[in-house]
Scaffold this active site. Structure first.
Site, PDB file in Angstrom:
ATOM      1  N   SER A  38       0.660  -1.254   0.287  1.00  0.00           N
ATOM      2  CA  SER A  38       0.008  -0.302  -0.147  1.00  0.00           C
ATOM      3  C   SER A  38       1.415   1.289   0.378  1.00  0.00           C
ATOM      4  CB  SER A  38      -1.207  -0.403   0.783  1.00  0.00           C
ATOM      5  OG  SER A  38      -0.425  -0.099   2.105  1.00  0.00           O
ATOM      6  N   ASP A 311      -3.479   7.276   8.853  1.00  0.00           N
ATOM      7  CA  ASP A 311      -3.782   6.347   9.805  1.00  0.00           C
ATOM      8  C   ASP A 311      -3.222   5.723  10.464  1.00  0.00           C
ATOM      9  OD1 ASP A 311      -2.971   4.582   7.822  1.00  0.00           O
ATOM     10  OD2 ASP A 311      -4.598   4.717   6.969  1.00  0.00           O
ATOM     11  N   HIS A 314       0.027   4.422   7.694  1.00  0.00           N
ATOM     12  CA  HIS A 314       0.045   4.739   6.592  1.00  0.00           C
ATOM     13  C   HIS A 314       0.288   6.256   6.355  1.00  0.00           C
ATOM     14  CE1 HIS A 314      -2.386   2.090   5.117  1.00  0.00           C
ATOM     15  NE2 HIS A 314      -1.414   1.706   4.199  1.00  0.00           N
TER      16      HIS A 314
END
Length: 337
Positions: A38, A311, A314
């Site tokens: 991600s 969050d 990230h």
């Protein structure tokens, strides 16, 4: 004469840029191929799933959710901009976009070096997808001669290992050695497929990700044991890449992107800025409601521009901007751009 002089100066500047670009990219703009998780995924996460296709993801850039695990840009966007191209199209969206001239992004949020329970596309599977496109002649050898691969993965492997061992580090050294060995084999495979420059990111500052903060929800103290494990991984990765350079005979350029120390410097800088501004604790995530480590649909991120993390795992757009500011120098040196 004054106008003519200005014209000549401008012409000279354009000529110097053209010469520099020709030396870097003899066949035009480079192509960027992206592999990992991600931190570099820009849209391969399923649209019908929770996560980065829902608000407030994408709030800062481009204004709507696009599958990036942030309120804005991720590492891929910065590397692409550094190369002077747009972010490559996500592999899952290639049929609708039909624009693969900038390269392709195979990265998949939640994936790892090893198969993951969070994502179907491990690093090996992503390289399989790349190889299939090469077999179908989507890219020529000339394209590959002028290409860069970005690889950023491994964090999810350690999260899954820790969950399986319930936090115990028993067997971790052997796990780390096996993980780096497989990652090195994957990097070698990308090189053998014809990519000439491979940029591989180290693990980030794992123990300072909000998910690892001690005690939970205080956002004060990093988990130094996790940071130590990340450093050991990164040291082994450095040795493995040096060996790849030797074995390859320097036919391919391998570049280590030191995400760990860039994040250390960026967080330190953030703390200094926070002392005299509206910036808050850099370890406190912006999102107000988090489910399974990621910002939920009900979550609100009111001031992402004053937050370092979006969050629990990230960086925000602001965080990635700060991190990349500490990476540019090494890229200029190692990629010779």
């Amino acid at each position: 004469m004054e106008g003519k002089g200005i014209f000549l100066v401008v012409l000279l500047l354009f000529s110097l840029v053209a010469i520099s670009t020709a030396q870097i990219c003899p066949y035009g703009s480079p192509k960027l191929f992206v592999f990992g998780d991600s931190y570099v995924d820009t849209g391969n996460w399923p649209k019908n799933d929770r996560g980065p296709w829902k608000e407030p993801f994408g709030k800062t850039f481009p204004g709507i959710p696009t599958g990036r695990a942030s309120d804005g840009r991720v590492l891929t966007d910065h590397i692409a901009s550094f190369l002077g191209i747009e972010s490559p199209t996500p592999y899952q969206l290639r049929d609708t976009s039909k624009n693969i001239q900038q390269g392709l992004n195979f990265a998949y949020g939640g994936s790892g070096v090893f198969p993951s329970t969070w994502a179907k596309d491990s690093l090996s599977v992503q390289i399989d997808q790349f190889e299939q496109l090469l077999d179908e002649n989507e890219y020529s050898q000339r394209d590959l001669d002028n290409s860069v691969a970005l690889v950023s993965t491994g964090g999810n492997d350690y999260s899954l290992y820790s969950a399986a061992k319930k936090g115990s580090n028993d067997g971790l050294p052997a796990f780390t050695e096996g993980l780096v060995r497989q990652l090195a084999a994957d990097l070698q495979r990308i090189a053998h497929l014809g990519v000439k420059k491979i940029v591989v990111a180290t693990l980030p500052l794992l123990g300072c990700l909000p998910v690892h903060i001690i005690p939970p929800n205080s956002y004060q103290n990093c988990d130094e044991e996790s940071n130590k494990n990340a450093m050991i991984h990164n040291q082994l990765l450095q040795k493995a890449v040096e060996k790849l350079k030797t074995d390859d005979g320097n036919k391919c350029t391998f570049v280590i992107l030191d995400l760990y120390n860039a994040m250390v410097s960026a967080i330190d800088q953030f703390r200094q800025n926070a002392a005299n501004s509206e910036y808050k604790n850099p370890l406190q995530p912006c999102c107000s409601k988090i489910v399974d480590y990621m910002c939920s649909v009900e979550g609100v991120c009111t001031n992402p521009e004053s937050s370092f993390f979006f969050d629990l795992g990230h960086p925000s757009d602001n965080g990635w901007n700060a991190i990349f500011s500490f990476l540019q120098g090494s890229l200029h040196k190692d990629l010779k751009v």
